[in-house]
Design a protein around this motif. Sequence first.
Motif, PDB file in Angstrom:
ATOM      1  N   ASP A 475       0.829  -1.206   0.000  1.00  0.00           N
ATOM      2  CA  ASP A 475       0.000   0.000   0.000  1.00  0.00           C
ATOM      3  C   ASP A 475       0.861   1.253   0.000  1.00  0.00           C
ATOM      4  OD1 ASP A 475      -2.411  -1.458   0.057  1.00  0.00           O
ATOM      5  OD2 ASP A 475      -2.305  -1.634   2.254  1.00  0.00           O
ATOM      6  N   ASN A 476       2.067   1.118   0.566  1.00  0.00           N
ATOM      7  CA  ASN A 476       3.022   2.215   0.600  1.00  0.00           C
ATOM      8  C   ASN A 476       4.397   1.651   0.253  1.00  0.00           C
ATOM      9  OD1 ASN A 476       1.302   4.470   1.820  1.00  0.00           O
ATOM     10  ND2 ASN A 476       1.069   2.832   3.346  1.00  0.00           N
ATOM     11  N   GLU A 477       5.277   2.498  -0.248  1.00  0.00           N
ATOM     12  CA  GLU A 477       6.600   2.005  -0.605  1.00  0.00           C
ATOM     13  C   GLU A 477       7.378   1.609   0.643  1.00  0.00           C
ATOM     14  OE1 GLU A 477       9.333   6.027  -0.936  1.00  0.00           O
ATOM     15  OE2 GLU A 477       8.330   5.310  -2.752  1.00  0.00           O
ATOM     16  N   ILE A 478       8.296   0.667   0.466  1.00  0.00           N
ATOM     17  CA  ILE A 478       9.144   0.218   1.553  1.00  0.00           C
ATOM     18  C   ILE A 478      10.565   0.042   1.013  1.00  0.00           C
ATOM     19  CG2 ILE A 478       8.515  -2.209   1.128  1.00  0.00           C
ATOM     20  CD1 ILE A 478       9.022  -2.736   4.108  1.00  0.00           C
ATOM     21  N   THR A 479      11.552   0.478   1.796  1.00  0.00           N
ATOM     22  CA  THR A 479      12.944   0.410   1.375  1.00  0.00           C
ATOM     23  C   THR A 479      13.688  -0.641   2.190  1.00  0.00           C
ATOM     24  OG1 THR A 479      12.972   2.753   0.736  1.00  0.00           O
ATOM     25  CG2 THR A 479      15.098   1.689   1.118  1.00  0.00           C
ATOM     26  N   PHE A 568      10.807  -0.719  -2.830  1.00  0.00           N
ATOM     27  CA  PHE A 568       9.685  -1.384  -3.477  1.00  0.00           C
ATOM     28  C   PHE A 568       8.518  -0.391  -3.501  1.00  0.00           C
ATOM     29  CE2 PHE A 568      12.437  -4.663  -2.015  1.00  0.00           C
ATOM     30  CZ  PHE A 568      12.281  -5.720  -2.897  1.00  0.00           C
ATOM     31  N   LYS A 569       8.066  -0.072  -4.677  1.00  0.00           N
ATOM     32  CA  LYS A 569       7.057   0.974  -4.830  1.00  0.00           C
ATOM     33  C   LYS A 569       5.651   0.456  -4.525  1.00  0.00           C
ATOM     34  CE  LYS A 569       9.748   3.536  -8.267  1.00  0.00           C
ATOM     35  NZ  LYS A 569       9.780   4.090  -9.640  1.00  0.00           N
ATOM     36  N   LEU A 574       7.096  -7.996  -2.837  1.00  0.00           N
ATOM     37  CA  LEU A 574       8.402  -8.550  -2.521  1.00  0.00           C
ATOM     38  C   LEU A 574       8.300 -10.067  -2.596  1.00  0.00           C
ATOM     39  CD1 LEU A 574      11.311  -8.567  -1.428  1.00  0.00           C
ATOM     40  CD2 LEU A 574      10.372  -8.188   0.850  1.00  0.00           C
ATOM     41  N   VAL A 575       9.186 -10.667  -3.382  1.00  0.00           N
ATOM     42  CA  VAL A 575       9.173 -12.107  -3.606  1.00  0.00           C
ATOM     43  C   VAL A 575      10.510 -12.695  -3.177  1.00  0.00           C
ATOM     44  CG1 VAL A 575       9.111 -13.914  -5.384  1.00  0.00           C
ATOM     45  CG2 VAL A 575       7.495 -11.994  -5.494  1.00  0.00           C
ATOM     46  N   VAL A 576      10.461 -13.870  -2.570  1.00  0.00           N
ATOM     47  CA  VAL A 576      11.661 -14.654  -2.297  1.00  0.00           C
ATOM     48  C   VAL A 576      11.503 -16.018  -2.953  1.00  0.00           C
ATOM     49  CG1 VAL A 576      13.028 -15.846  -0.534  1.00  0.00           C
ATOM     50  CG2 VAL A 576      12.284 -13.498  -0.147  1.00  0.00           C
TER      51      VAL A 576
END
Length: 622
Positions: A475-479, A568-569, A574-576
């Motif tokens: 929902d929000n970017e995360i660094t 990540f916008k 995010l995938v592993v």
Amino acid sequence: MRHVFLLFLSFCNFISFGQLSDADFIQDRYTKSIYDIPMRDGNTLHTIVYSPKDTTQTYPFLMKRTCYGISPYSADKMPSRLGPSPFLMRDLYIFVYQDVRGRYMSEGMFDNMRPHIKGNKPKLKNTAKIDESSDTYDTIDWLLKNIDHHNGRVGQWGISYPGFYTAAALPEAHPALVASSPQAPISDFYFDDFHHNGAFLLSYFMTFPVFGVQKSGKVNRSWYADGWNMINQLGLNRKDHYSFYKELTRNHRIDTLYKDNFFWDQVVNHPDYDSFWQKRNLLPHLRDIDHAVLTVGGLFDAEDLYGPLNIFKTIEKYNPKATNRLVMGPWSHGDWAREKGQQKVNHIYFGDSISTYYQKNIEFPFFTFYLKEKGDMMLAKAHIFDTGSKEWKTFKEWPSGENHTLRFSQNQTLTIDKKVASSSVFTYISDPNNPVPFRSEISPVTFTPRRYMTDDQRHASTRPDVLHFATSAFDNEITLSGSITANLIVTTDAEDMDLVVKIIDQYPSEGQNNTNSPKDVQMDGYQQLIRSEVFRGRYRKGFDKPSPFTPNERTKISIPIQDILHTFKKGHKLVVQIQSSWFPFIDVNPQKYVTNIYKATPYDYKIAKITLHGDSEIIIGP
């Protein structure tokens, strides 16, 4: 239209440099001199010096030592460029190029990652002891005494193997060496280039003729082409390297090709991190450094990513007197040395003129300040490119950022900073006869397989031998910022196995193609590889202590993965992914424990059942 604009910018740069092309500028402003400089053991190293014709002032030395040749060797021929960049070349330095010991026109024997000899000062009684630091020291000493119109200051730089020679001269350096820039430097061949955490990089197969054949006498051209010709006769020039390497490795044809190759013999006979490799590790010798160091690397460098990060961190930890800085940009191996206009890695566009920005605003001020004592030194401790937001960020220390923990939950979902049920298990079957391809496209595995570093992972996401975990759309970017450690709890019914961990940015399902996207690639839903690493399971107790797995016994394996700075916008996931083969980038683990994998037979390759337990986690942060 963008292409036209970039050409216009290049034309403007050409005008601003004073009309002359680089080649014409060198011809007009520099003279060439050739020397064979004596070392303390009596061997000479072939050296070419390019000095400014204007002798009304003094200039610093800027030196590159290399195993790749310093052509043109003829006294009447000039190179098309000098130095790390045109900005430095046009600012006038005394540029020094040297063939290292045992290569091209230099005397002596060549040794890969020649071990450093602690305390190897010029006044040692046994002056026959040599290493790369002593050769650099002796060269600098000779230059100061024999070259006119210098200001007494020396800098050095080099990319890749020349980056190692730059870093190898840091310990016990000559007092006149005041600025060094190791770029994409090798620090330890067991963790960079030829190996990753004990696994052999099959993609380096083509390099052994370059590094494993001694020359005879002084030569000014390559002497190892016969090795390449033999390989091409086997069909390496065909596009489908997946099938080529399967055939080659199973039939043990490498040993036949490289039976007289000293480096291949060293690799095969030292599969573990024994004393042979340990003494070639440069990092323990990076002590008592007291001058300025600018380490440079590419965040998508398939050759040397371990080296620059660990050289910077080691200098930072043990050398309080050093002025230590780091630059990590969105480049493949050495791309910062050339301006391509658009900076792309495989299908991913990162921006325009990024190399020029680095050359003009970081590298040029660094050498100018320390070698010419001009300008202001306002550079940050670390310049790191955020590969998600696609912008430079500066840091007072590195690694830096917030701590985050990734965990694996039911239905193969991925959580961030959230506790999950540790009772979950995730199982796959690894078949060494059907290894997971490392690319989404069938293509040759080049010397440096640059494209895979940002490649689309959708080809692997649906394979039954690949575990695929994904968050919900953000929902929000995360660094994610800093170092990465994957602490995996696993069981297997096999005696040995590899683990590959991949961190991926999955794009939204629509609206991702734009003017910078490749025409033949669908970017909607693209699964861009951000970070990845392999670990050979037999080395979980130490790289010098290989041991088989006890079948079905829970085992913790900690996998170090190179640093990340990626935003990540909104709308991305995010995938592993976790798997046990990565072919033909990495050689295939037979999964039966054999003393030496290089000597495994076709009968040693066994199918393995591998289980990842839910109390595994990936830690990201400073």
